[in-house]
Structures are given as structure tokens and as C-alpha cells.
Design a protein around this motif. Structure first.
Motif, PDB file in Angstrom:
ATOM      1  N   VAL A   5     -35.941  -7.130   6.138  1.00 40.17           N
ATOM      2  CA  VAL A   5     -34.606  -7.453   6.964  1.00 40.17           C
ATOM      3  C   VAL A   5     -34.006  -8.687   6.490  1.00 40.17           C
ATOM      4  O   VAL A   5     -32.874  -8.917   6.333  1.00 40.17           O
ATOM      5  CB  VAL A   5     -34.823  -7.531   8.157  1.00 40.17           C
ATOM      6  N   VAL A   9     -30.036  -9.334   5.742  1.00 36.84           N
ATOM      7  CA  VAL A   9     -29.355 -10.132   6.222  1.00 36.84           C
ATOM      8  C   VAL A   9     -28.521 -11.266   5.088  1.00 36.84           C
ATOM      9  O   VAL A   9     -27.206 -11.504   5.336  1.00 36.84           O
ATOM     10  CB  VAL A   9     -29.722 -10.928   7.237  1.00 36.84           C
ATOM     11  N   VAL A  19     -23.086  -7.837  12.084  1.00 36.62           N
ATOM     12  CA  VAL A  19     -23.904  -6.963  12.524  1.00 36.62           C
ATOM     13  C   VAL A  19     -23.456  -6.843  14.119  1.00 36.62           C
ATOM     14  O   VAL A  19     -23.850  -7.952  15.037  1.00 36.62           O
ATOM     15  CB  VAL A  19     -25.402  -6.932  12.284  1.00 36.62           C
ATOM     16  N   GLU A  22     -28.581  -5.541  16.810  1.00 30.25           N
ATOM     17  CA  GLU A  22     -29.402  -5.692  15.938  1.00 30.25           C
ATOM     18  C   GLU A  22     -30.214  -4.617  15.336  1.00 30.25           C
ATOM     19  O   GLU A  22     -31.080  -4.615  14.315  1.00 30.25           O
ATOM     20  CB  GLU A  22     -30.483  -6.491  16.832  1.00 30.25           C
ATOM     21  N   LEU A  25     -29.846  -3.512  11.640  1.00 24.67           N
ATOM     22  CA  LEU A  25     -30.692  -3.801  10.467  1.00 24.67           C
ATOM     23  C   LEU A  25     -31.869  -3.127  10.140  1.00 24.67           C
ATOM     24  O   LEU A  25     -32.180  -2.781   9.011  1.00 24.67           O
ATOM     25  CB  LEU A  25     -31.272  -5.423  10.912  1.00 24.67           C
TER      26      LEU A  25
END
Length: 607
Positions: A5, A9, A19, A22, A25
């Protein structure tokens, strides 16, 4: 390194992507693992996807749409190779088949080197000694339809419907003479001997530098040609006194020079001018009145001798035209006894002639070429003269750049298909380039093909020659050019009386009497001529026994000044099949006065 992840990011921050949820992700991480993608790749795909849709937000719903429309279509690309192999057998083209054969041979040799004596005995292998080596594998000619795969270089290689449904295949459309025994079948090149008539230093055998000529050099070449042909006219007609084209002449006089047009338009009876040579006329020119000349045929670049008057020095009135003189036929530099022994008992040779393009205009599948290979294997001609274009610059898929490989690679596949596909026939193959070959040097005269090297076992029967060239096939001289000189000269030639004689015969007679494979000047717009090489390599050294002049114009076979002139047509005409030529030739032992043509029979046949 496994996907994470944090890396996703980091890649999103590169594009300033926000994003909204959450859980997105985690969803992207799942897709990275499922589709075997790196973090930067999936972010790049998302950025492209969102940009095409006006910058949509990065949320769960949009990611599902992204996965359905983009990522799911990458399944076949990202699936492991083993999975693809298990589903269906791999498709192979010419290149991959050869790689497989070579790999199999190497693997077999490697296994042989590790085989124990006991194992050798169990397999009943033949013992080898220096006096009795292990026999090599005999190469078997495989079907060119299996070796040659147009789908490997074109995404839309579909066969032509019009070509595949033709009904007149094999029909003879024009013929000359009669063949012995009524069967068109050769000896498979058993006694064929193909070589250039001139020595290698007098012929184009490799590429040369071009685009370095100066206008002064061009003028010198043209003047040398005028003076050379004028000398021939002087010797033949016993001429002695000549007048400058710009000097007044009240009485009939003889003027020498080159026909030209007084403007950039097409030549006509009112625009003819005579450009004199440097020796007699200092290169000056004068308009020519043809009203008193009832029978003539002129084209720009023709070297002539005219008789007439020029009362003011401003305009010549022509009253007589002296015809050009052809070169003598080839005579071997041997005594009559040696020449008779050289050709005694030599059987007649079958020669096949075909001119490209070898594809129809609506397909790149090379089906006409495959059908021609079938004809060669069936009839086993001794010599096959194949003229370009092989990769036609005028083909729609080539003009629009739809091929997936280079033009050179397509040409190499063509050569491999023809050479390997005809290996069983034994025919000698002669390849002549064309200015329409998109992969080759676009200059006339044209050097032989250079980007393909045949295998060692094929080198003896494969010949790459220039355009134009003069060949000696068992004592029979062939003049060959792939340039459409008939079409170019036919568009510029004028004659009187109109319709008085056959146009093809007139043009062919000009080619033979002007002693050049391309006597037109200025040339057609599509021609790029290097005149220094033109002077050395584009002149006819002798009058050939057979002159091959393929053209877009209608096919024909004509006897002109004792030379058999053949236009075999093109193998394809648009979307339909075209024609090719075939002939039987045999050298005749006779002197010039009682010469017999070596062409026993000639035909033009539908493919």
C-alpha cells in the motif's frame, strides 16, 4: 519485491491523486497481485483511464469500472506462459520454425555427446570414422505455405476474394512458335548455366554511392551518348558533311542532335526542337518543322540525323529522317569449332519469367506468389527470372504503415519462401530489383538486392542481379529490366501517320536502335537516375536474343529486328490475378547472315 500500500500511495502522490476512500488502496493492492502488476503500472493505467473520462474521482465504484474495462482485458497478456501453452498450441511462423529446427538439432547433438557406448549400441547407431563420417541430414523442401506466414507481419492478412475465385487460371493468352512434344516442362536446371554477359567490373554487383552527381557531369554524359550514336549513324550511312543546327542552310544539309521539347509539356509536332552536339553545334538548339516529314516517330532524348533546310538559322524544315542502327547480336569469342562443341547436344532450356507485385492490392497474403511457386515445382523450369517489386511501395498496407515488422524483414521472408519452396524443383532463380521495392535503393540503375544472404546449399542456384542487366543463359542473351520503360516512352512518343504502325513495335525499336535500356530524357518524374552509372551500366552491350520489358500495358510477344521482345505482364493486376511468361530457348549455331532466333516457343499464361 511484493506490492504494498505504501508504494501505491507514493505513486499516487506523483500525479497528485486524492483517494476518496481508504478501502480503495486495498482494492488497488488486490488488483496488483491478481494481475501481476507493479504499483507504478497500475497507477499509470488509472491515471490514463481517469483522464479520458474527464478526471473522475478515485473511489470504489470507479475502481470497479476501471477493473472491468481495463484490467480484465490484460488477462491474456499477464497470464503465465505455461497457462497459455496448456490452453492451445503455439502458432509458429517461418522464423520460429527455423529456430525450433535448429534447437532440436543442437539438442540432439548435445545428447549424442553424452551417450554411453552401451546406449549407442542399443539405439543401433552407425559407427563413424574419418573415412566414413556421419551423414548429414538431408534438407527437405517444405511447403512455402507453411513456412511463409503473412500474419506474422500484418494484423489484417486476409486472402483476396476476387483473386481466390478467378476462373481463368492457366489460360494461354498469347503465344509465339510451337513447343516440342506439346509439354511445358523443363529439366529442373540440370544443364542451366546463368551468368552476366559482361565481366563483373562492367556490371553492377554491389551497392554504390549516389546523389553526388553535378549538372556538368550529367551534361557530359548526355553529350558523350549523342556523339557515340552520331558516329554510328555517320559510319552506317556514309555521311561526311554536317551543318550546325544554328547555321543558315539554303540547300538541303544534314543536322545531328537530340530530340527535345521546347517547353515542360508533352512533346507534339509543333514543339519539337533539335539540340545539337558540342562538336558540330556547340550545344545550340533549333525548332524543327515536321510538315514535310510524313513518316516519323520521335521521343525526348532520341539521337537522330535529319536532312533538311534552315534558311534563316531560326527554324529547320526536316525532309528526311535517318533511322537508328541496332547493335550486332552476341557472338562468343571462340573459333567456330569450339563454339559448336560447347553447344553440341545441349538440350533446350525452359525459362519462366514473372514480374511483381506478388500480392493483390487488397491483401498482403502473397497468395499469387505461392501459386507461382506451385507452378515452378510442377513445371520445373531450368531458369526462373523473377522481377520486383517484391515489397511494393504502392500497396495500401505499406503506404499506410500497417505492417508490424520492417520492410527488410518482409522481403527476407519472401526470399526464404521462394528459395526453400522451390528447392525440390532445382530451378535456377534470378532476382531482379524494382524501383517500387520499398526496402531497396531508389535509384536507376539499381544495384542487386543486398539485405538477404541465401544458405550455402542454395547459393549455386540463386542469383541476385541489377536492374537493368544482360544475362547469358547457355549462350542465349537476355536483356532484362523491371522499369516500365514502355509506359514512360509511350506517354511521350509522337508519330506520323497516326495509327500507321504498332506503338509497342516502335518503342521497342527505339530501345534497340538507341542502344539503351532507358533512352528517354528527361526521364519520368518517378525516376531517379544516376547518370554516371547510367552511362556505364544501363547501355545494351549487344542486341539481346530476348528482351524482357514488363509493363502495366497489355502483355505481348513481338519479333523486333530479330530480337524476341516479351512483356509478360504483372503477376497481379489490382485485386485480380495477372500473367507470367514461359519460353523454350536453345542456342543456334549459325552465322549473322543466316541467324535463327533461339526462341523455340514463348507463351504468356494466366496465373
Amino acid at each position: 519485491m511484493p506490492a504494498s500500500v505504501e508504494n501505491i500511495v507514493s505513486e499516487l502522490e506523483t500525479f497528485d491523486l486524492v483517494v476518496e476512500d481508504e478501502s480503495v488502496l486495498e482494492k488497488l493492492l488486490e488488483h496488483c497481485i491478481a494481475y501481476r502488476l507493479k504499483e507504478e503500472v497500475i497507477v499509470n493505467e488509472w491515471f490514463a483511464f481517469s483522464t479520458t473520462r474527464g478526471g473522475i474521482g478515485l473511489n470504489t465504484d470507479n475502481v470497479e469500472i476501471f477493473e472491468h474495462e481495463i484490467l480484465s482485458k490484460r488477462t491474456n497478456k499477464t497470464r503465465p506462459a505455461t497457462a497459455r501453452q496448456n490452453n492451445r498450441p503455439a502458432m509458429h511462423d517461418l522464423n520460429t520454425l527455423e529456430e525450433l529446427v535448429q534447437a532440436e538439432a543442437e539438442e540432439e547433438n548435445l545428447l549424442d555427446s553424452y551417450t554411453t557406448p552401451a546406449k549407442v549400441g542399443s539405439q543401433k547407431r552407425v559407427l563413424t570414422t574419418p573415412e566414413q563420417p556421419q551423414p548429414k541430414k538431408v534438407s527437405v523442401s517444405r511447403s512455402p505455405r507453411l513456412l511463409f506466414s503473412p500474419a506474422s507481419f500484418s494484423p489484417s492478412a486476409t486472402p483476396s476474394q476476387k483473386y481466390s475465385t478467378r476462373v481463368n487460371r492457366g489460360d494461354v493468352v498469347v503465344s509465339y512458335g510451337t513447343e516440342r512434344g506439346g509439354s511445358w516442362r523443363g529439366l529442373g536446371g540440370r544443364n542451366a548455366n546463368v551468368q552476366l554477359l559482361l565481366a563483373s567490373e562492367d556490371s553492377i554487383t554491389k551497392r554504390f554511392k549516389y546523389m553526388f552527381q553535378k549538372l556538368r557531369d550529367v551534361r557530359a554524359v548526355l553529350n558523350d551518348r549523342i556523339e557515340e550514336l552520331i558516329q554510328v549513324l555517320k559510319d552506317h550511312y556514309k555521311m561526311e558533311d554536317f551543318r550546325s543546327v544554328a547555321m543558315p542552310a539554303q540547300e538541303p544539309a544534314t543536322f545531328l542532335g537530340q530530340i527535345a521539347c521546347d517547353s515542360n509539356g508533352k512533346l507534339n509536332a509543333k514543339s519539337v526542337i533539335l539540340q545539337g552536339d558540342l562538336k558540330h553545334s556547340a550545344g545550340l538548339q533549333v525548332p524543327v518543322d515536321l510538315s514535310e516529314l510524313k513518316d516519323y516517330s520521335f521521343f525526348p532524348g532520341q539521337v537522330v540525323a535529319l536532312e533538311g533546310t534552315n534558311s534563316t538559322g531560326q527554324r529547320m524544315v526536316a525532309s528526311r529522317l535517318y533511322e537508328g542502327v541496332p547493335l550486332p547480336f552476341y557472338k562468343a569469342e571462340k573459333c567456330p569449332e569450339e563454339e559448336e562443341e560447347a553447344f553440341e547436344g545441349l538440350e533446350q532450356q525452359m525459362v519462366l519469367v514473372a514480374c511483381g507485385p506478388y500480392t493483390t492490392s487488397d491483401s498482403i497474403t502473397y497468395d499469387p506468389m505461392m501459386d507461382l511457386i506451385d507452378v515452378i515445382n510442377r513445371d520445373q523450369p531450368d531458369v526462373c527470372i523473377l522481377l520486383g517489386p517484391f515489397v511494393d511501395s504502392r500497396h495500401g498496407q505499406i503506404e499506410t504503415c500497417q505492417l508490424t515488422v520492417t520492410f527488410q524483414e518482409v522481403f527476407k521472408q519472401c526470399m526464404k519462401g521462394i528459395i526453400e519452396g522451390t528447392r525440390g524443383s532445382g530451378s535456377r532463380l534470378v532476382f531482379v530489383p524494382s524501383l517500387r521495392d520499398v526496402h531497396h535503393d531508389f535509384v536507376y540503375p539499381q544495384a542487386p538486392f543486398h539485405c538477404f544472404e541465401p544458405l550455402k546449399e542454395d547459393k549455386e542456384r540463386v542469383h541476385f542481379v541489377s536492374d537493368p542487366c544482360t544475362l547469358n543463359i547457355n549462350g542465349v542473351v537476355f536483356g532484362v529490366t523491371s522499369t516500365d520503360v514502355l509506359f514512360h516512352m509511350g506517354a511521350e512518343e509522337i508519330n506520323s501517320p497516326p495509327g500507321g504502325s504498332d506503338r509497342f513495335t516502335r518503342i521497342l525499336k527505339h530501345i534497340l536502335t538507341q542502344r539503351s535500356y532507358y533512352p528517354l530524357y528527361p526521364p519520368a518524374e518517378e525516376m531517379n537516375i544516376d547518370y554516371e552509372c547510367f552511362q556505364l551500366y544501363a547501355q545494351t552491350p549487344v542486341t539481346p536474343d530476348v528482351l524482357i520489358v514488363p509493363s502495366e500495358l497489355r502483355y505481348f510477344i513481338k519479333d523486333v529486328l530479330g530480337c524476341i521482345c516479351i512483356n509478360p505482364g504483372r503477376l497481379t493486376k489490382g485485386q485480380v490475378g495477372g500473367t507470367y511468361g514461359r519460353m523454350f530457348v536453345q542456342k543456334q549455331n549459325s552465322d549473322e547472315a543466316h541467324r535463327q532466333t533461339p526462341c523455340r516457343a514463348v507463351q504468356v499464361v494466366k496465373i
